[in-house]
Structure formats: C-alpha cells, structure tokens
Design a protein around this motif. Structure first.
Motif, short mmCIF file in Angstrom:
data_model
loop_
_atom_site.label_atom_id
_atom_site.label_comp_id
_atom_site.label_asym_id
_atom_site.label_seq_id
_atom_site.Cartn_x
_atom_site.Cartn_y
_atom_site.Cartn_z
N PRO A 126 102.85 15.21 -94.14
CA PRO A 126 102.57 15.83 -92.85
C PRO A 126 101.25 16.60 -92.80
CG PRO A 126 104.86 16.14 -93.42
CD PRO A 126 104.20 15.56 -94.64
N GLN A 127 100.90 17.30 -93.89
CA GLN A 127 99.66 18.06 -93.86
C GLN A 127 98.44 17.15 -93.84
OE1 GLN A 127 99.76 21.79 -93.86
NE2 GLN A 127 97.96 21.05 -92.75
N THR A 128 98.53 16.05 -94.56
CA THR A 128 97.44 15.07 -94.51
C THR A 128 97.35 14.46 -93.12
OG1 THR A 128 97.73 14.59 -96.86
CG2 THR A 128 96.47 12.99 -95.57
N MET A 129 98.50 14.26 -92.49
CA MET A 129 98.50 13.76 -91.11
C MET A 129 97.71 14.70 -90.19
SD MET A 129 102.44 12.46 -90.63
CE MET A 129 102.16 11.97 -88.93
N ILE A 130 97.94 16.01 -90.35
CA ILE A 130 97.21 17.00 -89.56
C ILE A 130 95.70 16.86 -89.80
CG2 ILE A 130 96.75 19.46 -89.26
CD1 ILE A 130 99.33 18.83 -88.02
N ASP A 131 95.33 16.70 -91.07
CA ASP A 131 93.91 16.57 -91.41
C ASP A 131 93.29 15.34 -90.74
OD1 ASP A 131 94.14 18.82 -92.99
OD2 ASP A 131 94.41 17.69 -94.86
N VAL A 132 94.04 14.25 -90.73
CA VAL A 132 93.54 13.03 -90.10
C VAL A 132 93.40 13.22 -88.59
CG1 VAL A 132 94.09 10.62 -89.56
CG2 VAL A 132 94.45 11.50 -91.88
N LEU A 133 94.42 13.80 -87.97
CA LEU A 133 94.38 14.02 -86.52
C LEU A 133 93.19 14.88 -86.12
CD1 LEU A 133 98.19 14.66 -85.92
CD2 LEU A 133 96.87 12.71 -85.05
N ASN A 134 92.84 15.85 -86.98
CA ASN A 134 91.75 16.77 -86.65
C ASN A 134 90.36 16.14 -86.71
OD1 ASN A 134 93.15 19.05 -85.87
ND2 ASN A 134 93.37 19.81 -87.96
N VAL A 135 90.28 14.95 -87.26
CA VAL A 135 89.01 14.22 -87.21
C VAL A 135 89.21 12.88 -86.51
CG1 VAL A 135 87.89 15.34 -89.15
CG2 VAL A 135 89.40 13.41 -89.59
N GLY A 136 90.23 12.83 -85.67
CA GLY A 136 90.53 11.62 -84.91
C GLY A 136 90.75 11.94 -83.44
N THR A 137 91.14 10.94 -82.67
CA THR A 137 91.32 11.12 -81.24
C THR A 137 92.57 11.93 -80.90
OG1 THR A 137 92.47 8.99 -81.10
CG2 THR A 137 90.10 9.00 -80.66
N GLY A 138 93.44 12.16 -81.90
CA GLY A 138 94.65 12.94 -81.66
C GLY A 138 94.45 14.44 -81.79
N VAL A 139 93.22 14.88 -82.03
CA VAL A 139 92.97 16.31 -82.22
C VAL A 139 93.33 17.10 -80.97
CG1 VAL A 139 90.55 16.09 -81.49
CG2 VAL A 139 91.25 17.99 -82.99
N ASN A 140 93.92 18.27 -81.15
CA ASN A 140 94.25 19.17 -80.04
C ASN A 140 94.40 20.60 -80.58
OD1 ASN A 140 97.28 19.60 -80.68
ND2 ASN A 140 97.12 17.37 -80.55
N PHE A 141 94.67 21.54 -79.71
CA PHE A 141 94.72 22.95 -80.13
C PHE A 141 95.77 23.17 -81.20
CE2 PHE A 141 95.63 27.46 -79.92
CZ PHE A 141 94.38 28.03 -79.72
N SER A 142 96.90 22.49 -81.11
CA SER A 142 97.96 22.68 -82.08
C SER A 142 97.57 22.15 -83.46
CB SER A 142 99.25 22.00 -81.61
OG SER A 142 99.76 22.65 -80.47
N THR A 143 96.91 20.99 -83.51
CA THR A 143 96.51 20.44 -84.81
C THR A 143 95.40 21.28 -85.43
OG1 THR A 143 94.89 18.90 -83.83
CG2 THR A 143 97.14 18.09 -84.16
N LYS A 144 94.52 21.84 -84.60
CA LYS A 144 93.39 22.62 -85.11
C LYS A 144 93.78 24.04 -85.50
CE LYS A 144 89.30 22.35 -83.34
NZ LYS A 144 88.18 22.39 -82.36
#
Length: 324
Positions: A205-223
């Motif tokens: 899950p933490q790696t998923m967050i890292d991926v989302l934060n440099v992808g199109t899924g980035v948002n305030f919650s992931t950041k």
C-alpha cells in the motif's frame, strides 16, 4: 481607508493560523474561543490583539466579525443563542462566516441578520497544499448579496489569503466549498478501494501511494492526509467529513440533478463512523474498507527517503495535516 475593528470567534486548528494572518498584517483583533487558553495564547503571541469577554455585548464595537467554527449550528448559536452576539452588533457591521456550513442555512441566517441591519458574507476555506493557511495561501470562496458589504470586507479577506474567489450571491461560497469537499471525498473513497484491492492482490500500500503521487491519481489525500498510512492524525474528524457529505448530497439533490454517488459515499462513511470512537480522525474511515475486504492495511513509517514496514502501531506525524 479607515482601519476596521475586527472581531474573531474560533481559534481552532484552522482559526488560529488564519487569525494570525490578519494579526501579522497589523489588524488589532478582538478574539474569542470556546477554550479560553487558546485566546490567552493568541494575545500573548500577538500583544496588539485583545481577548473578548463572554458577554453578549463584547463585539458591539466591531465593524466586522469573523466566525471560524465547526458547523453552521455552532455559528447560529454564537449569533442567536442564549448568549448570542447578533442583537448587539452595530447596524452596518458585517459577519464573515468561514465555517463549513450548509448554503441553505447560510441564506436563512443572512435573512435574520438583515433584520438587524447586519450583513452576512460566507467565505469558507480550502487549501491545495499542506500549511497553506499559515502563510496566506488558503483558498477563500466568497458569497454575498451586498456589493457594499463585499467591498468593505475584501481588504480583510485579501489579508487572510492571496486566493480570494467571489462566487456570487450569499450561500455560493458554501456551495462551492461543499462541492470541493465532495470531489475530495470521491478521491478518498477511490483511494480506500484501491488500497485494499491492491493489498489483496499483493501490492504494498505505501508503494501504491508513492506511485499515485507521481501519476494521474495524485490528490490531496495521497500527498498529505493519507500519505503516512494509518497515522490517523490529520486534525480533521470523520464526523465533520460525514457532515460535509450530507451537505453535498442535499445541495446536489436541491439542484435537481440526479446522482447515486452522494448517497453511496454517505453510506460508506457512515458505516466507517460506526467502527470508530467519537472524535476519530477522518482517515480512520479505512477501517471499514479493511473489514469489508478482510485485510489489514500495512503501516509504513517514513524516515527521509526510506520506509520501514510495520504491521501494527501508529507513528504520529509532527503536526496535523488539516484537511479542508
């Protein structure tokens, strides 16, 4: 322009730094909080400001009174409750409500204040980044039926933030705020879906967050608010998030638009509310996703660029994220 006497009610996680923005720019605020210690702390840090008494007349000389409180019900009580200040405000004064309130209740409240020759401006806040509220980087969404009142308070709003958006008539600020929060809630729900699904299929899950934060899924919650999974210390309660979704559902329904998503979002978050203690952090909503998925999201503690996986415990962040 002659300096306005500004009163400020509510020195919580958001109210304190926002009031400080005004104090730093020379405003001599008259402040009050439900916790007197917060007011004492504020005037000690900003000695040109003063503490308001608990008397209903304490804000009678103010040209503008800003409220930053948990919800519209508290705002109404402060204005029209047993010790309400509204009847003692001077004609021509303006109340700025920066709380997260229903736009329909705001219009009703504005009508009641108008009978006292007091104008209401709604100006709720949000932020695009962590700690934006500390340095005039918050976003203000402003609604007013009175051009004169808006002109009067605009210098104050601009001293609070560099991002001030007049949205239209009274209540439109709160309408924009609730729709902003609704979009954000959609990202929270999608993120919880993704995290439990990913873990069930073998992803970290933490790696998923890292991926989302440099992808199109980035948002305030992931950041920010859910970046350190299961820290549960964002400074924003789940009860308040549920309240915001209820307002959004009402606004969307009253507009005449049909969508099943508001009701579904509300159901998911109310289910989460049943699993946590009163006052639980909004990020604890993940617990109901874990229960439905039959998995426990792994917790990762971050140290610099490294991560360390934990299966239990909670590592607090240095300070609350303050989700708006």
């Amino acid at each position: 322009m002659e300096s306005l006497q500004v009163g400020w009610i509510g020195l919580g996680n958001a109210g304190y730094p926002m009031a400080a923005c005004l104090a730093k720019r020379g405003h001599r605020l008259l402040v009050r909080d439900a916790d007197p210690a917060r007011s004492v702390q504020f005037v000690e840090k900003y000695p040109k400001c003063r503490m308001a008494t608990l008397d209903a007349e304490s804000f009678k000389d103010c040209d503008v009174v800003v409220t930053m409180l948990p919800n519209g019900e508290v705002v109404r009580d402060v204005l029209f409750g047993d010790h309400g200040i509204a009847g003692h405000l001077k004609p021509g004064s303006v109340v700025i409500d920066t709380s997260s309130s229903s736009p329909f209740h705001t219009r009703d409240l504005g009508g009641e204040l108008a009978k006292l020759s007091v104008d209401l401006v709604d100006s709720p806040i949000t932020q695009e980044r962590l700690h934006a509220i500390d340095d005039r980087g918050a976003t203000l969404m402003v609604g007013s039926d009175s051009p004169d009142a808006l002109q009067k308070v605009m210098p104050i709003l601009k001293d609070m933030s560099t991002h001030v958006f007049p949205m239209g008539g009274l209540g439109t600020g709160h309408t924009m705020k609730t729709l902003n929060n609704y979009v954000s809630v959609g990202s929270i729900i999608a993120l919880c879906d993704a995290l439990v699904t990913g873990q069930k299929l073998g992803l970290d899950p933490q790696t998923m967050i890292d991926v989302l934060n440099v992808g199109t899924g980035v948002n305030f919650s992931t950041k920010y608010s859910m970046r350190n999974l299961k820290s549960f210390d964002t400074g924003y309660q789940l009860e308040l998030l549920v309240k915001d979704v209820k307002i959004a559902k009402e606004v969307i329904e009253q507009s005449g638009f049909e969508s099943e998503l508001p009701g579904l979002a509300l159901k998911y978050l109310e289910d989460s509310l049943k699993l946590v203690e009163t006052g639980a952090d909004h990020s604890e909503c993940i617990k109901s996703w874990e229960q439905r998925a039959g998995v426990e999201i792994a917790k990762t503690e971050r140290r610099g660029d490294e991560t360390r996986l934990q299966r239990s415990g909670s590592v607090s962040q240095k300070e609350p994220v303050l989700y708006f």
